[in-house]
Design a protein around this motif. Structure first.
Motif, mmCIF file in Angstrom:
data_model
loop_
_atom_site.group_PDB
_atom_site.id
_atom_site.type_symbol
_atom_site.label_atom_id
_atom_site.label_comp_id
_atom_site.label_asym_id
_atom_site.label_seq_id
_atom_site.Cartn_x
_atom_site.Cartn_y
_atom_site.Cartn_z
ATOM 1 N N GLY A 322 10.516 -6.608 18.666
ATOM 2 C CA GLY A 322 10.577 -5.712 17.772
ATOM 3 C C GLY A 322 9.789 -5.876 16.287
ATOM 4 N N LEU A 323 9.825 -7.128 15.871
ATOM 5 C CA LEU A 323 9.066 -7.209 14.646
ATOM 6 C C LEU A 323 7.688 -7.825 14.919
ATOM 7 N N MET A 324 7.156 -7.871 16.160
ATOM 8 C CA MET A 324 6.038 -8.542 16.522
ATOM 9 C C MET A 324 4.921 -7.547 17.072
ATOM 10 N N VAL A 325 5.530 -6.198 17.198
ATOM 11 C CA VAL A 325 4.749 -5.465 18.068
ATOM 12 C C VAL A 325 3.266 -5.202 17.854
ATOM 13 N N ASP A 326 2.672 -5.484 16.449
ATOM 14 C CA ASP A 326 1.391 -5.507 16.153
ATOM 15 C C ASP A 326 0.586 -6.452 16.761
ATOM 16 N N ASP A 327 1.216 -7.678 17.508
ATOM 17 C CA ASP A 327 0.592 -8.663 18.262
ATOM 18 C C ASP A 327 0.405 -8.420 19.540
ATOM 19 N N ASP A 328 1.238 -7.399 20.286
ATOM 20 C CA ASP A 328 1.149 -6.990 21.591
ATOM 21 C C ASP A 328 2.026 -5.645 21.787
ATOM 22 N N PRO A 329 1.390 -4.614 22.298
ATOM 23 C CA PRO A 329 2.179 -3.392 22.437
ATOM 24 C C PRO A 329 3.294 -3.342 23.406
ATOM 25 N N ARG A 330 3.303 -4.469 24.338
ATOM 26 C CA ARG A 330 4.299 -4.544 25.194
ATOM 27 C C ARG A 330 5.323 -5.278 24.716
ATOM 28 N N PHE A 331 5.359 -5.719 23.358
ATOM 29 C CA PHE A 331 6.581 -6.100 22.819
ATOM 30 C C PHE A 331 7.499 -5.102 22.520
ATOM 31 N N TYR A 332 7.004 -4.000 22.191
ATOM 32 C CA TYR A 332 8.019 -2.803 21.749
ATOM 33 C C TYR A 332 8.542 -2.444 23.036
ATOM 34 N N THR A 333 7.934 -2.558 24.331
ATOM 35 C CA THR A 333 8.503 -2.215 25.532
ATOM 36 C C THR A 333 9.600 -3.167 25.835
ATOM 37 N N VAL A 334 9.695 -4.366 25.602
ATOM 38 C CA VAL A 334 10.522 -5.354 25.963
ATOM 39 C C VAL A 334 11.763 -5.076 25.081
ATOM 40 N N ALA A 335 11.523 -4.735 23.848
ATOM 41 C CA ALA A 335 12.751 -4.510 22.755
ATOM 42 C C ALA A 335 13.543 -3.172 23.163
ATOM 43 N N ARG A 336 12.727 -2.040 23.583
ATOM 44 C CA ARG A 336 13.281 -0.758 23.949
ATOM 45 C C ARG A 336 13.924 -0.969 25.270
ATOM 46 N N LYS A 337 13.474 -1.535 26.238
ATOM 47 C CA LYS A 337 14.020 -1.785 27.685
ATOM 48 C C LYS A 337 15.391 -2.397 27.656
ATOM 49 N N ASN A 338 15.341 -3.469 26.745
ATOM 50 C CA ASN A 338 16.493 -4.364 26.555
ATOM 51 C C ASN A 338 17.509 -3.737 25.907
ATOM 52 N N LEU A 339 17.178 -2.814 24.753
ATOM 53 C CA LEU A 339 18.386 -2.078 24.108
ATOM 54 C C LEU A 339 18.885 -1.198 24.871
ATOM 55 N N GLU A 340 17.969 -0.377 25.987
ATOM 56 C CA GLU A 340 18.628 0.380 27.175
ATOM 57 C C GLU A 340 19.583 -0.173 27.866
ATOM 58 N N MET A 341 19.453 -1.487 28.208
ATOM 59 C CA MET A 341 20.377 -2.455 29.103
ATOM 60 C C MET A 341 21.690 -2.816 28.441
ATOM 61 N N LEU A 342 21.337 -3.270 27.132
ATOM 62 C CA LEU A 342 22.547 -3.342 26.140
ATOM 63 C C LEU A 342 23.367 -2.063 26.165
ATOM 64 N N ARG A 343 22.684 -0.817 25.999
ATOM 65 C CA ARG A 343 23.835 0.261 26.071
ATOM 66 C C ARG A 343 24.408 0.674 27.466
ATOM 67 N N ALA A 344 23.492 0.417 28.260
ATOM 68 C CA ALA A 344 24.147 0.618 29.687
ATOM 69 C C ALA A 344 25.439 -0.204 30.010
ATOM 70 N N CYS A 345 25.325 -1.483 29.186
ATOM 71 C CA CYS A 345 26.362 -2.490 29.396
ATOM 72 C C CYS A 345 27.690 -2.020 28.377
ATOM 73 N N THR A 346 27.466 -1.497 27.570
ATOM 74 C CA THR A 346 28.420 -1.098 26.619
ATOM 75 C C THR A 346 29.428 0.038 27.032
ATOM 76 N N HIS A 347 30.722 -0.213 26.829
ATOM 77 C CA HIS A 347 31.605 0.761 27.027
ATOM 78 C C HIS A 347 32.731 0.723 25.878
ATOM 79 N N ASP A 348 33.252 1.990 25.554
ATOM 80 C CA ASP A 348 34.346 1.856 24.604
ATOM 81 C C ASP A 348 33.940 1.165 23.358
ATOM 82 N N GLY A 349 32.623 0.973 22.938
ATOM 83 C CA GLY A 349 32.010 0.532 21.805
ATOM 84 C C GLY A 349 32.107 -1.157 21.866
#
Length: 637
Positions: A322-349
Motif C-alpha cells: 500500500g505504501l509503494m503504489v507509486d512504484d507499480d500500480p499493481r501494488f494497490y491491487t495487491v493491498a486491496r485484494k488481500n484486504l478483501e480476503m481479510l474481510r471475508a475471513c473476519t467473523h464477529d470482529g
C-alpha cells in the motif's frame, strides 16, 4: 520489593523530568480527516475498527482478576498470548480516529499487563507466559510501542508517555545489543533494521539509526540472485540450500514481515539502492497472489503458518504494497485484494485462520487479528489519500501467460484463460521433515470462476511452533496435498525433494511432467526397493488432466490421493463410481477418473477432512492402483 521493582519506581519518579528532555518531530496522521474518499483506506479503517472493538471485548477489564487484568484472552487457545501487548498500537490509533476513550483505556491496561507478565530485566519481553522463554519477538513488541508513541503519543498524559518512553528505551538498548544480521531467521534482523531507525528518531540517537541502516544494508545480501526472493527462513541452520540448490525462502514471512519493514526503512528516506531491490522483490512475491487476494504459500519453508490470507503471527502486506503504489500500480491491487480476503475471513470482529475455519467450527486465534491490525494502523498513519489515484491494474495471475518458472525456489506457476496452478519441486526444508510439499506436487489449483479446487497443506501436520499454532484434534484430518503413497501412508511422492520437472507450452496448452520416487520424510526408499512415479499435468480450456503412473509395485499397495477442496455446505453428487460433481454458487466442478474413486475415512458425522494449513475443508478422494487419469472441469452453476 525486588531490584527490578525498585528500579522501576526510581524511573517512574524521574518520568516527568525525562520527558522534558525529549522532543518529537511533528507527526501528521494522514488517515484522519481525509479530503476525499479512498476505498482502500476507508475499508482498512472500517476493518480496523471492527477488530479493535473485539480486542476490547476480549480484554479482562475487572481488576479483581489479578495478573489477568488488562490482558487479552484468546478464544481459540484458552490463554493470553504473550505478544497480545502488541495491540497497544492499533488500540491507540483507533482511540485517535474514533475519539473514543475506551480504546485508549484498553491500551493503557494492556501496557500495564505486559509489564506485569512478560517484561524481563534485560529490557526484553518474553514471547509467552510460562510457555516459551523466547524473547526475540521483543523487536515486534517494541515497534508496536514505538509506533503508538510516535504517531499517537498525544493520546497519553505526560507521566504515562514518559513511562512508556523509558520502557521503550530499555527495549531499544536490548535490541541494539543483541541483534546482528545473523540473529535468528532473516525476518528478525530485517525487522530490527526498521525498529532501530525508528527508535533513533524518537530518542534522537544517531547510534541506533546507524545500526538500523547497517542491518538494512546487510539485508541486501539476502535477496536471491535470479528472482529477488528474500532468503534466510531456514530454522536452526538458516542459510544453506537444499539438495537441488534452493535457498530457504518463505513467502508468508517475506510478504507480511520482512518486506513491510524494509518498506518502512524506505518510506521518507533517500535509499535508492535498497528501494530498487525491495521493489523487485515486491514484484516477484506479487506473482504468488491469487486472483481472490489469497497468498499462495503452499511451498514455503514455514508454510506451517500459512493461513491463505497470509501468516498466523505476521503483520500483513497492506503497509508494504500500500505504501509503494507509486512504484507499480499493481501494488494497490495487491493491498486491496488481500484486504478483501481479510474481510471475508473476519467473523464477529475476529480474523479466522483460514477461509473455512468459521464454517468448520474452528475458533479464531486472536493473534491473527492483533498482528494484522498493526499493519492496517501503519497503513492509515503513513499513507496519503492522493497516493491511490491509480488506474485499476491486474495482478500477474490475472493475466494469461502460460508457464513461469521460478528457479530460485524450483516452483512453476501456470496461468491460462481459466486456470491458475502451482507445481512445487522446492527442496529446502525448515527444521522439520515432511513440512511443505515437494515432488512435483500441485501446490495450488485455482479456477477463475469457482476458486480453489486443489491445494497443498503440510505433508504431515506438526506443531513446529506450539505456542503459535492450533492443535489438530480431529483424528481423521489429513494432508490436503494431492499425492501418490504406499497404502500404509509412509512413503509419499510429495515427500521427495529431488524431482525432475520439465514444462512444455504449445499454444494455449500448458503441460508439466514430473518424475521422482516415493520416499519417507528422511528421503529413504522402502525396504523392498525404490518406487518411481511419473505425473503429468495438462491445462487446456475448461479442463485440466492429471495422469499418474507408478512402476515396480503391485496395484493393491498404492493409493492415489486427491483431496478436493469443498466446504461441507456444498452439494455433492456421484453420477457414477468414477465421476463426482460439486456444486458451488459460481459453478459446478466435475472430477472424473479412469478408475473407481473412493473416499478416505472421515470423522464421525462429518463429510470433510479439515487442515489448518491453509484452513480449508476437502473431500478426500482416492484411487487404489498404479495408474489413473483424472479430469477436472468446471461448468456454469
Amino acid at each position: 520489593m525486588n531490584t527490578l521493582e525498585n528500579r522501576r519506581l526510581f524511573l517512574q519518579n524521574l518520568a516527568v523530568g525525562a520527558l522534558t528532555m525529549l522532543s518529537f518531530p511533528s507527526i501528521e496522521v494522514k488517515g484522519n480527516a481525509p479530503p476525499q474518499s479512498n476505498r482502500l483506506l476507508d475499508e482498512s479503517q472500517q476493518l480496523l475498527a471492527a477488530w479493535c472493538q473485539s480486542l476490547v471485548n476480549y480484554q479482562v477489564q475487572d481488576i479483581r482478576f489479578g495478573t489477568l487484568y488488562g490482558g487479552i484472552l484468546c478464544p481459540a487457545c484458552g490463554r493470553m498470548h504473550g505478544r497480545c501487548g502488541e495491540a497497544v498500537y492499533p488500540l491507540l490509533s483507533m482511540a485517535k480516529r474514533s475519539k473514543k476513550q475506551s480504546y485508549a483505556t484498553a491500551a493503557l491496561r494492556l501496557f500495564d499487563w505486559m509489564e506485569r507478565n512478560v517484561s524481563l530485566p534485560d529490557g526484553s519481553w518474553s514471547n509467552d507466559i510460562n510457555v516459551s522463554s523466547w524473547n526475540g519477538t521483543t523487536v515486534f513488541t517494541a515497534i508496536s510501542l514505538a509506533e503508538a508513541i510516535y504517531h499517537h503519543g498525544d493520546q497519553l498524559d505526560t507521566p504515562t508517555k514518559a513511562r512508556w518512553l523509558i520502557r521503550l528505551r530499555a527495549a531499544a538498548d536490548f535490541i541494539d545489543r543483541k541483534f546482528t544480521i545473523e540473529f535468528s531467521n532473516i525476518n528478525y534482523p530485517i525487522t530490527a533494521a526498521y525498529a532501530l531507525q525508528l527508535f533513533g528518531k524518537i530518542f534522537h540517537d544517531d547510534k541506533l539509526i546507524h545500526h538500523g541502516q547497517l542491518l538494512a544494508k546487510e539485508a541486501l545480501r539476502f535477496f536471491t540472485s535470479t528472482d529477488g526472493f528474500i532468503y534466510g527462513e531456514g530454522g536452526g541452520d538458516r542459510y544453506p540450500p537444499g539438495p537441488k540448490g534452493s535457498l530457504p525462502v518463505d513467502l508468508g514471512y517475506n510478504v507480511e514481515e520482512s518486506l513491510p519493514y524494509l518498506v518502512m526503512c524506505i518510506v521518507g528516506e533517500q535509499n535508492e539502492h535498497l528501494r530498487t531491490s525491495v521493489v523487485k522483490s515486491l514484484k516477484t512475491h506479487m506473482e504468488f497472489m491469487l486472483p481472490d487476494g489469497g497468498w499462495d504459500n503452499s511451498w514455503g519453508t514455514r508454510n506451517y503458518k500459512w493461513a491463505y490470507w497470509g501468516g498466523r503471527t505476521t503483520k500483513g502486506c497492506q503497509c508494504s504494497y500500500g505504501l509503494m503504489v507509486d512504484d507499480d500500480p499493481r501494488f494497490y491491487t495487491v493491498a486491496r485484494k488481500n484486504l478483501e480476503m481479510l474481510r471475508a475471513c473476519t467473523h464477529d470482529g475476529l480474523l479466522y485462520g483460514g477461509p473455512h475455519n468459521f464454517k468448520h467450527g474452528v475458533l479464531p486465534c486472536i493473534h491473527h487479528t492483533i498482528g494484522h491490525a498493526n499493519s492496517l494502523a501503519t497503513l492509515l498513519d503513513c499513507a496519503s489519500y492522493d497516493q491511490f489515484e491509480k488506474e485499476p491494474a491486474l495482478l500477474p495471475r490475472e493475466m494469461v501467460y502460460g508457464i513461469k518458472e521460478f528457479s530460485d525456489v524450483r516452483t512453476w506457476l501456470i496461468s491460462t484463460e481459466n486456470w491458475v496452478g502451482t507445481i512445487v519441486g522446492y527442496d529446502r526444508e525448515y527444521s522439520c521433515k515432511n513440512g511443505h510439499p515437494s515432488g512435483g506436487s500441485i501446490g495450488m489449483l485455482f479456477h477463475r470462476k469457482v476458486g480453489v479446487i486443489l491445494t497443498a497443506s503440510m505433508t504431515e501436520y506438526q506443531l513446529v511452533e506450539p505456542p503459535n499454532m492450533q492443535a489438530q484434534h480431529e483424528f481423521f484430518s489429513g494432508s490436503l496435498t494431492m499425492r501418490v503413497q504406499t497404502s500404509d501412508g509412509k512413503y509419499l511422492s510429495c515427500s521427495y525433494l529431488s524431482p525432475e520437472i520439465i514444462s512444455f507450452q504449445n499454444g494455449s496448452i500448458s503441460k508439466i511432467i514430473t518424475q521422482g520416487y516415493l520416499v519417507d520424510g528422511d528421503q529413504q526408499h522402502p525396504d523392498t526397493g525404490p518406487i518411481p512415479y511419473k505425473m503429468q499435468y495438462v491445462f487446456q480450456g475448461q479442463s485440466i488432466e492429471l495422469e499418474i503412473n507408478i512402476d515396480g509395485i503391485s496395484t493393491e499397495e498404492i493409493e492415489i490421493i486427491l483431496p478436493v477442496i469443498s466446504q461441507s455446505n456444498e452439494a455433492v453428487e456421484w453420477s457414477s463410481d468414477k465421476t463426482i460433481e460439486i456444486q458451488r454458487a459460481t459453478g459446478r466442478i466435475a472430477i472424473s477418473s479412469t478408475q473407481k474413486m473412493l473416499i478416505k475415512p472421515l470423522p464421525m458425522h462429518a463429510t470433510r477432512w479439515f487442515n489448518f494449513v491453509p484452513g480449508m475443508e476437502a473431500i478426500p478422494l482416492y484411487v487404489s492402483g498404479t495408474k489413473a487419469k483424472f479430469t477436472i472441469s468446471v461448468s456454469e452453476a
